[in-house]
Design an enzyme around this catalytic site. Structure first.
Site, short mmCIF file in Angstrom:
data_model
loop_
_atom_site.label_atom_id
_atom_site.label_comp_id
_atom_site.label_asym_id
_atom_site.label_seq_id
_atom_site.Cartn_x
_atom_site.Cartn_y
_atom_site.Cartn_z
N HIS A 72 0.86 -1.18 0.00
CA HIS A 72 0.00 0.00 0.00
C HIS A 72 0.90 1.23 0.00
O HIS A 72 1.74 1.40 0.89
CB HIS A 72 -0.91 0.02 1.22
CG HIS A 72 -1.87 1.18 1.22
ND1 HIS A 72 -3.13 1.10 0.66
CD2 HIS A 72 -1.73 2.46 1.67
CE1 HIS A 72 -3.73 2.28 0.78
NE2 HIS A 72 -2.91 3.11 1.39
N CYS A 73 0.74 2.08 -1.01
CA CYS A 73 1.61 3.24 -1.17
C CYS A 73 0.89 4.51 -0.70
O CYS A 73 -0.14 4.88 -1.27
CB CYS A 73 2.04 3.38 -2.64
SG CYS A 73 3.15 4.76 -2.94
N ILE A 74 1.45 5.16 0.31
CA ILE A 74 0.82 6.38 0.83
C ILE A 74 0.95 7.54 -0.15
O ILE A 74 0.17 8.49 -0.11
CB ILE A 74 1.43 6.78 2.19
CG1 ILE A 74 2.94 7.04 2.05
CG2 ILE A 74 1.16 5.70 3.23
CD1 ILE A 74 3.57 7.58 3.31
N VAL A 77 -1.93 7.03 -2.49
CA VAL A 77 -3.18 6.80 -1.76
C VAL A 77 -3.94 5.61 -2.36
O VAL A 77 -5.15 5.68 -2.59
CB VAL A 77 -4.08 8.06 -1.75
CG1 VAL A 77 -5.08 7.98 -0.60
CG2 VAL A 77 -3.25 9.33 -1.62
N ASN A 78 -3.20 4.56 -2.64
CA ASN A 78 -3.81 3.40 -3.27
C ASN A 78 -2.90 2.19 -3.05
O ASN A 78 -1.71 2.35 -2.78
CB ASN A 78 -4.01 3.64 -4.77
CG ASN A 78 -4.97 2.65 -5.40
OD1 ASN A 78 -5.60 1.83 -4.72
ND2 ASN A 78 -5.11 2.71 -6.72
#
Length: 223
Positions: A72-74, A77-78
């Protein structure tokens, strides 16, 4: 290209498990292209109350199972998964190219910072700002280079970030079909599409890995 790839990563669904999905229990499957590991028990997600396809994982942030989840990549945002992993990699590559270009453009100002003040073509304040910009761009470029190197290793071995530990425990990784086939599973078979965040129609229909539910495996894999 950076903006295009970024928007594709953000707004493309990485892949969700279909409702009431269950493993195919047919016994006449081809062991070389199975949708689940031969001889393994069906996986089930107690959070989603649904079956879990191979290589899928539950994301506590998105509160759902993601197909071939990498992480999950901040920053986007996905989740990064089966259907947007290519776009994420291209975003990294183009951002790295941009930071390298910025660094080269700012290099003369970096050198000027250490020269005698009488030879400065800009004010001290401008030189300080340009010096700081050079240092930040260089640091960002180096960090991206390390990140790209890590994901290059993962792509060529057909491994996700989550599967690294599992691969280390196995003698031969079951999803590793050779670096060329591994690349095609992520970028597609049409090389003209490798550098844009798109897939050809043929690849979408002919490469089940892109859809994230079926994954070919090696028949000689040793766990």
């Amino acid at each position: 290209m950076i903006l295009w790839c970024y928007l594709m990563v953000v707004f493309t669904d990485p892949g969700s498990v279909p409702e009431n999905w269950r493993h195919d229990v047919e016994d006449n499957r081809d062991p070389g292209s199975s949708s689940e590991e031969q001889g393994s028990a069906p996986r089930y997600c107690s959070h989603c109350q649904n079956g879990k396809p191979p290589r899928s994982h539950h994301c506590s942030v998105c509160n759902r199972c993601v197909l071939k989840m990498d992480h999950h990549c901040i920053w986007v945002v996905n989740c990064v998964g089966a259907r947007n992993y290519k776009y994420f990699l291209l975003f990294l590559v183009y951002t790295f190219a941009e930071t390298v270009l910025d660094t080269l453009v700012l290099l003369p100002n970096f050198i000027e910072f250490f020269q005698d003040e009488s030879s400065h073509s800009n004010s001290p304040g401008d030189i300080a700002i340009l010096f700081l910009a050079f240092v930040l761009n260089l640091a960002f470029a180096l960090s991206l280079l390390c990140f790209i190197g890590m994901h290059t290793s993962l792509v060529t071995s057909n491994t996700t970030s989550i599967e690294v530990y599992e691969r280390k425990k196995s003698v031969s990784w079951k999803y590793d079909l050779g670096w060329r086939s591994n690349l095609e599973q992520v970028f597609g078979t049409k090389k003209l599409f490798w550098f844009v965040p798109l897939y050809s129609t043929d690849d979408v229909h002919n490469i089940p890995v892109i859809r994230g539910l079926e994954f070919p495996t090696r028949s000689d894999a040793i766990v």
